[in-house]
Motif scaffolding. Structure first.
Motif, PDB file in Angstrom:
ATOM      1  N   SER A   1      39.412  79.385  -4.650  1.00 61.54           N
ATOM      2  CA  SER A   1      37.975  79.512  -4.897  1.00 61.54           C
ATOM      3  C   SER A   1      37.525  78.579  -6.012  1.00 61.54           C
TER       4      SER A   1
ATOM      5  N   LEU B   1      32.214  84.830  -0.540  1.00 55.85           N
ATOM      6  CA  LEU B   1      33.586  85.169  -0.934  1.00 55.85           C
ATOM      7  C   LEU B   1      33.788  86.679  -0.996  1.00 55.85           C
TER       8      LEU B   1
ATOM      9  N   PHE C   1      37.175  86.453  -7.832  1.00 53.03           N
ATOM     10  CA  PHE C   1      36.281  85.381  -7.400  1.00 53.03           C
ATOM     11  C   PHE C   1      35.263  85.028  -8.487  1.00 53.03           C
TER      12      PHE C   1
END
Length: 817
Positions: free
Chosen positions: A469, A794, A745
């Motif tokens: 990410s 995400l 994330f």
């Protein structure tokens, strides 16, 4: 070896999902590399093919430089009788001001229609035209709703003339749709009125004949030009070349992390089998050999997949690129180059090996006990080593950025790679520090939140998600920032260009255009003189802009010296381009070009100062001499006329009146706003190509993250079952997993944001090293909105493990393993 290969292919077959991600990533990287190899040549070849089709062998044009003059009969006859000339077509070419009171322009060819038909320069059933009859193209007919039998009014040198349309010709030859030029054909005039001679030479002698004609006829009265200007098109694809290099770098970086993440998971799943090999006597070197061979096979398969992608996708993508660059709807037919294909396969293998070398070394050196029992050594020293190495790489990137005052492409690329690699290496430290801080806050929120925070630093899948990410966010933001900054190029230039219209295609001296200032609504006019071409400088070839100024204007700014104090024989050069050419103040330059006005085709100048021209041209390839020397030795007519209108002027009427005043001249009157809009549209076409490639890479990253979520659940489902049986409900476990995903994330997104800001500075230097100067700007509103969207996407991946948790059978999962 046969047994070894069988073992390797069995392992590849057992890791289908991760293997697919690796192969797909390698295929994309190989595809991007191949496109980098072939794009420039393909665009230039397609341009040459298009121009060749338009002129069908009549590729040498002899043109009268003066609007009112014509080519002398004896010159026409002499050219026609030349041994290397197979045919000539005399034309009276006339530029029409506007059509039916509309602000449209057209090129009116008065010539022998039958000869055009025989030469296959036009497709029409009409063989002969009478006075006031005209043939138009099918594209013009469709766009403006004209049909056979209609009349058309044109403003020519003789005033307003009415023509009857007797045929609508196919879009072929001289009527090919290109650069939006409307072309009409009418009855031929006398040979004495010929101002354009199309010359057809023997196929292998075009270049020699063009050179000979330039030497003999190219003077103040005539110009000899090639219909196929390869240099012009090569300069037009410059920005696209640089953009594709940037895409290759970004795509390779993202794919290396994706590959390393998936390859690492594959290798970890095989720890016990490697331990068995070691216990049976295999050495560390043999283990490393087996793993390396397996990944070479992965690389070869990925390269082969890239070849398949190239075979089936190259023409589709290239057609899209041709549409953006040339503005034509034409199917590309990119040839398969065996050497380039071999290089792409080798490139895929190299990328694969680079991605897995650290993990191979780690597994090869792992103790047998650790491999067999299935636990990895958790060495604090490795954590410290990675952190120290990451910080060192970030320092190196800063150092390289700081010392790269000579615009080295190698230094710029190394600085960018060092920054991204360093950022990835210190991610565990960032994760530890942020999770520790969040954990302290979490104790005031809920115990589930606190437990989720503790799990962040212990899960390898979570660590992979953070890395994926963070790098994905870094590269996406880097491209977005680059895109927005490139789009600002023209807004920056527009600060210095406050004219309302610009006129180009000029062939006469400045005094011939003084009457333009008297047009109603025009406040003032100014002239600019420049040539953008290939020059020989002290014997070496360079492509740059030779311009003339007597003061700071149009974004040309003094650095060392003063333009207003330049003398004839002196020159000032952009400071960046001076470094690129290896030129210093005090140097003497001999500049050569066949189009110079001087008989020797040379000018001599001494460099007396430097300039900053980034607001004049993004490439900064500018050399400035005095207007006096430019008119005397280079060209005695301007390249552009800038028109400034009164505040309350009727701008559309001003444009029509300007065209009327310029009737007969092959010029273009274009509003500055339209010019910038056209340039920005070209940039958008290039940027859209970047997004296609990066979108594929990010798609692979998302799949990798989803895959990590699945693996994370599989590895921890016994843990979840135990928690469910003794302490927590499925809702609480799901909430814990959601918090884990959200926190991980969040760390990835914030790390990616910070790293992208530094990477943007390095990208700015990288683009400067490629010869494209872009002042990077950060539009925080756009960036924040994009980050929120990406973060939300995400978070959606958390639905996968949460769904599995609710479907989990406690007893079966506890019995599992």
């Amino acid at each position: 070896m046969r047994l070894l290969l069988k073992h390797i292919f069995r392992n590849i077959n057992e890791n289908k999902i991760r293997g697919f991600l690796i192969i797909f990533s390698l295929a994309i990287s190989s595809f991007v590399l191949y496109i980098n190899f072939v794009t420039k040549d393909e665009i230039v070849d397609q341009y040459e093919s298009l121009m060749t089709d338009i002129f069908n062998g009549y590729e040498i044009n002899v043109v009268s430089e003066s609007v009112d003059a014509s080519i002398e009969k004896d010159v026409i006859n002499k050219i026609k009788e030349h041994d290397l000339v197979t045919d000539t077509i005399p034309i009276h070419s006339e530029f029409c001001a506007y059509i039916d009171e509309d602000s449209m322009t057209a090129q009116l060819y008065s010539t022998d229609l039958k000869k055009l038909n025989d030469a296959e320069l036009i497709e029409t059933n009409i063989q002969e035209l009478k006075a006031e009859e005209i043939v138009i193209s099918h594209s013009f007919s469709s766009e403006y709703d004209y049909e056979k039998g209609d009349t058309l009014e044109l403003v020519t040198n003789e005033g307003v003339s009415t023509y009857k349309i007797v045929d609508v010709a196919n879009n072929y030859g001289l009527f090919t749709e290109f650069e939006n030029v409307n072309t009409f054909v009418t009855k031929e005039k006398s040979l004495a009125e010929t101002n354009l001679l199309l010359v057809q030479a023997k196929e292998n002698d075009i270049g020699d004949l063009l050179t000979e004609f330039k030497e003999e006829y190219d003077d103040d009265d005539l110009a000899v030009v090639s219909a196929v200007d390869r240099t012009y098109m090569e300069s037009n694809v410059f920005m696209l070349e640089q953009a594709l290099i940037i895409v290759l770098i970004i795509t390779a970086l993202l794919n290396i992390l994706i590959i390393s993440s998936n390859a690492k998971a594959i290798l970890i799943s095989r720890r016990s089998s490697m331990g068995t090999f070691r216990s049976l006597g295999a050495t560390s070197g043999q283990i490393a050999f087996v793993l390396s061979l397996e990944n070479i096979i992965y690389g070869a398969i990925g390269g082969a997949a890239g070849v398949v992608l190239i075979v089936f996708g190259k023409n589709i993508l290239m057609s899209f690129i041709l549409q953006g660059v040339l503005g034509i709807n034409k199917s590309a037919n990119v040839a398969l180059e065996p050497l380039y294909l071999l290089i792409t396969v080798i490139f895929a293998v190299v990328v694969q090996i680079i991605s897995v070398v650290p993990q191979i070394r780690k597994m090869a050196n792992e103790p047998i006990k650790g491999l067999i029992l299935g636990y990895a050594r958790q060495e604090k020293s490795r954590f410290i080593l990675k952190t120290v190495l990451g910080i060192a790489l970030l320092v190196i990137s800063l150092f390289l950025w700081n010392i790269n005052t000579f615009y080295s492409l190698v230094y710029a690329i190394l600085a960018l790679l060092s920054a991204i690699a360093g950022g990835m290496l210190i991610l565990p430290l960032i994760t530890y520090c942020l999770s520790f801080f969040i954990e302290k806050i979490g104790q005031f929120i809920s115990k589930v939140f606190k437990l989720a925070t503790k799990n962040i630093c212990t899960s390898e899948s979570t660590a992979n998600n953070i890395r994926l990410s963070a790098l994905s966010i870094t590269l996406v933001l880097l491209l977005v920032i680059t895109t927005l900054s490139i789009q600002n190029i023209f807004s920056n230039i527009s600060k210095y260009l406050d004219a309302d219209y610009q006129i180009y295609g000029i062939t006469q001296k400045e005094k011939e255009y003084d009457d333009l200032a008297d047009v109603k609504g025009v406040k003032d006019i100014s002239f600019a003189s420049q040539i953008w071409d290939e020059f020989k400088v002290n014997g070496e070839k360079y492509n740059f802009i030779l311009a003339s100024f007597d003061k700071e204007e149009l974004g040309v700014v003094n650095e060392i010296g003063d333009i207003s104090k330049l003398k004839s024989g002196e020159a000032m050069i952009d400071s960046f381009y001076a470094v690129s050419m290896g030129v210093e103040i005090g140097d003497f330059l001999t500049i050569e070009n066949t189009d110079f006005k001087s008989k020797s085709n040379k000018i001599e100048v001494k460099i007396v100062g430097t300039l900053d021209t980034k607001s004049y041209t993004a490439q900064r390839n500018v050399l400035v001499i005095t207007p006096e020397q430019f008119k005397k030795e280079v060209r005695d007519y301007p390249s552009v006329i800038y028109v400034y209108c009164d505040q309350n002027a009727n701008y559309e009427q001003v444009k029509r009146d300007l065209y009327t005043e310029l009737t007969g001249e092959n010029v273009v009157v274009q509003s500055v706003d339209d010019y910038f809009a056209h340039q920005e549209q070209s940039i958008v076409s290039i940027i859209s190509i970047l997004w296609v490639f990066l979108g594929l890479a990010v798609f692979v990253a998302i799949i990798g993250i989803v895959n990590n979520q699945i693996i994370n659940f599989v590895q921890r489902k016994r843990e979840f079952a135990v928690l469910n049986s003794i302490a927590m409900s499925k809702s609480q476990i799901s909430l814990m997993v959601f918090f884990e995903v959200a926190i991980s994330f969040f760390i990835g997104v914030m790390s990616g944001l910070v790293l992208s800001l530094w990477a943007s500075k390095l990208m700015e230097k990288l683009m400067e090293s490629l010869g494209l100067f872009v002042e990077f700007t950060f539009k925080w509103e756009t960036i924040i909105i994009l980050l929120l969207i990406l973060f939300a996407l995400l978070l959606l991946t958390a639905l996968i493990p949460i769904r599995k948790i609710f479907n989990m059978k406690i007893i079966n999962e506890i019995k599992y393993e």
